[in-house]
Enzyme design. Structure first.
Site, PDB file in Angstrom:
ATOM      1  N   SER A  76      -6.934   9.259   5.907  1.00  0.00           N
ATOM      2  CA  SER A  76      -6.934   7.916   6.480  1.00  0.00           C
ATOM      3  C   SER A  76      -7.085   6.834   5.417  1.00  0.00           C
ATOM      4  CB  SER A  76      -8.053   7.824   7.522  1.00  0.00           C
ATOM      5  OG  SER A  76      -8.857   6.698   7.287  1.00  0.00           O
ATOM      6  N   LYS A  77      -6.226   5.851   5.550  1.00  0.00           N
ATOM      7  CA  LYS A  77      -6.214   4.717   4.620  1.00  0.00           C
ATOM      8  C   LYS A  77      -7.590   4.045   4.565  1.00  0.00           C
ATOM      9  CE  LYS A  77      -3.873   0.225   4.464  1.00  0.00           C
ATOM     10  NZ  LYS A  77      -2.770  -0.579   4.962  1.00  0.00           N
ATOM     11  N   ARG A  78      -8.240   4.006   5.726  1.00  0.00           N
ATOM     12  CA  ARG A  78      -9.509   3.304   5.829  1.00  0.00           C
ATOM     13  C   ARG A  78     -10.672   4.135   5.274  1.00  0.00           C
ATOM     14  NH1 ARG A  78     -12.480   2.980  10.121  1.00  0.00           N
ATOM     15  NH2 ARG A  78     -10.944   4.209  11.253  1.00  0.00           N
ATOM     16  N   LYS A  79     -10.669   5.437   5.608  1.00  0.00           N
ATOM     17  CA  LYS A  79     -11.844   6.249   5.275  1.00  0.00           C
ATOM     18  C   LYS A  79     -11.771   6.932   3.908  1.00  0.00           C
ATOM     19  CE  LYS A  79     -12.244   8.124   9.649  1.00  0.00           C
ATOM     20  NZ  LYS A  79     -12.350   9.312  10.423  1.00  0.00           N
ATOM     21  N   PHE A 117       0.845  -1.197   0.000  1.00  0.00           N
ATOM     22  CA  PHE A 117       0.000   0.000   0.000  1.00  0.00           C
ATOM     23  C   PHE A 117       0.880   1.247   0.000  1.00  0.00           C
ATOM     24  CE2 PHE A 117      -2.359   3.406   2.048  1.00  0.00           C
ATOM     25  CZ  PHE A 117      -3.583   3.336   1.401  1.00  0.00           C
TER      26      PHE A 117
END
Ligand code: GLU
Length: 553
Positions: free
Chosen positions: A297-300, A48
């Site tokens: 954020s990687k997630r959001k 990533f």
């Protein structure tokens, strides 16, 4: 007779190792001008690539470039848990697709270029052992046999005594272990890590000047940090000192999550007798949300992943323009003054970086991208759209590639030096843009609703078929449409119609709307004359016939 330290060193490192002096000779300093920055991007191969990572790599590369230095890619794979398959290629590809060229380092999963390798840490274990052994020989490192239970035991004690957590001072119970005891424990099969015997003192503070944040003062490191894990692999901290010394890094440019580790790093440099690099810590890339700011954020946030930009097709030239804009506060002004100068000529400077953290703003990126695309030639656009489509929209790409010359003219509409149309923001908008130019892509729907009564549209189109000829020129086209409009009872200008709507059926704009919809299906399009030229006379006539038929149904 061997000394106690020598006994310990031989016990822990019985294997043949090169000496530190030998490594000094293998990796001599590069022959570069005095102020040249040698720096690196040192990611873990997790696959990533975060936009913050790309930003840091970009800043490092530009800092090297602007001083005639070197920028290299080192892969930090000492943490096997975080690794993914083909993680290196993902990083190499990510950097490459944004034009961040490396001078040395890993270029694929297994290949590298440059004289300071291996550029992947898992292949440097022997090197780390040489320096770890040095520290043991000097009484600055020791094997620590603490078990999980013992570690949690001291953690509890520290909590109860309100002391700082960690392995230091009196809590570091193996600090003074003898070679004899170590030998016994090893023979018993106990596992151990190698720890630094930190000479640090709680009372001392260290100072360093950060290239971006300025002077920073922190407490000295007192922790007996791990040098080698139980499998003999170094920790990040130790590998950083050894690698950046031997790779002759002058500047460590990295995310500011590492600032708190600087005391450990400087201590390693000092104990190993290495000259420390200059540190420049980059604040994280932020996003504005609900009036506040937060880290991407990687997630959001999909835009946190570098792959997002190539997937949606922001051209790399635009992303570079954008990164320069957020990296150096004076870039935008420079660009306005030097619209046609290659960005490499801009004098990039670490001291012009924002201390607070660059704001990542997709609206701004889109704006830059739109301008950027408008300056490309039809050939450049065609190449870039096809390259994007091959990866992301193969069917669309295949249609474009069937007739490259035609595709160039499709993307050449209103592409001129004086006032180019600013239409596309990113390549994933290309299918919608180009659709009606290709019969195999177009759904043939026409949005005639509400322009004029059906019968009037039919009359206009029938008449237009008589007026439009293959010889029509850019100059003659609109006057001819206007003349036809007047003949059919439409005002020759919207203003006239507005003044006296009763006197006309509509105005020339309504008439050209009917033609536009007949030919392209849409109410808005780039210059209609140019579009008709690209489509060719026969196709235009066919589309008008089709529309009349549709309206007559
Ligand atoms: N491997 C570290 C990381 O993943 C590198 C930090 C550094 O550049 O020193 O961020």
């Amino acid at each position: 007779m061997m000394t106690e330290h020598e006994r310990m060193a031989e016990l822990l490192f019985p294997e043949p190792l090169k000496t530190a002096e030998e490594y000094e000779k293998i990796y001599p300093p590069r022959d570069l001008p005095g102020n040249a920055i040698v720096t690196r991007f040192a990611p873990s191969p997790t696959g990533f690539l975060h936009i913050g990572g790309l930003f840091a790599a970009f800043v490092a590369q530009r800092a090297a470039l602007s001083t005639g230095g070197r920028f290299y890619l080192r892969i930090e794979d000492t943490d096997k848990k975080r690794e993914v398959e083909n993680g290196v290629s993902g990083i190499v590809k990510g950097l490459g697709s944004f034009g961040i060229e490396i001078n040395e380092g890993m270029i694929s999963e297994n290949e590298e270029v440059g004289n300071y390798g291996p550029y992947i840490q898992s292949r440097r274990v022997g090197i780390y052992h040489t320096y770890a052994k040095e520290l043991v020989l000097r009484g600055l490192a020791y094997p620590c046999f603490m078990t999980e239970a013992e570690l949690s035991d001291i953690r509890e004690r520290q909590e109860a005594e309100k002391k700082n957590p960690g392995c230091y001072g009196e809590y570091a119970i193996y600090r003074n272990i003898t070679a004899e005891e170590a030998e016994k424990r090893i023979a018993d099969g106990e596992s151990y890590v190698l720890r630094l015997k930190s000479p640090g003192n709680e009372e001392n503070r260290i100072k360093f000047v950060d290239g971006i944040k300025g002077e920073i003062e922190m407490p000295e490191n007192i922790q007996d940090v791990v040098i080698l894990k139980s499998d003999g692999i170094p920790t990040y901290h130790f590998a950083h000192a050894v690698d950046d010394h031997l790779m002759r890094t002058t500047d460590v440019i990295r995310g500011d999550e590492w600032i708190s580790s600087v005391p450990i790093h400087l201590q390693f440099f000092e104990l190993l007798g290495f000259r420390p690099p200059r540190y420049s810590h980059i604040s994280p890339v932020m996003k504005e949300e609900d009036g506040g700011k937060r880290k991407l954020s990687k997630r959001k946030d999909p835009e946190a992943a570098v792959s997002y930009y190539s997937q949606v097709g922001y051209p790399k030239g635009a992303v570079i323009e954008y990164l320069l804009t957020i990296a150096n506060s004076n870039y935008e002004e420079w660009r306005a003054e030097n619209p046609n100068t290659p960005n490499e000529e801009f004098e990039f400077s670490l001291s012009k970086m924002s201390k607070a953290g660059a704001l990542f703003d997709l609206v701004k990126l889109s704006d830059i991208s739109k301008n950027y695309i408008s300056t490309l030639t039809r050939e450049q656009v065609t190449d870039e759209v096809i390259a994007w489509a091959r990866e992301n929209a193969p069917q669309f790409g295949a249609v474009l590639e069937k007739d490259i010359e035609y595709t160039k003219s499709v993307f050449g509409v209103e592409r001129n030096e004086i006032k180019p149309r600013k239409e596309l923001v990113k390549w994933d908008e290309a299918p919608a843009y180009a659709e009606y130019f290709y019969d195999e892509l177009w759904d043939r729907k026409r949005d005639f609703d509400g322009i004029l009564p059906k019968a009037d549209i039919i009359e206009i189109l029938t008449e237009y078929k008589k007026v439009y000829t293959p010889e029509e020129t850019a100059e003659s086209w609109f006057p001819n449409v206007r003349e036809m409009s007047v003949r059919l009872g439409y005002a020759k200008a919207p203003k006239l119609y507005k003044k006296d709507p009763e006197a006309y059926k509509g105005h020339v704009g309504d008439v050209s709307s009917c033609i536009r919809v007949a030919v392209t299906g849409r109410r808005n399009s780039p210059d209609l004359y140019e579009i008709m030229q690209v489509l060719g006379f026969d196709k235009v006539m066919k589309r008008i016939d089709e529309s009349i038929e549709l309206l007559n149904k």
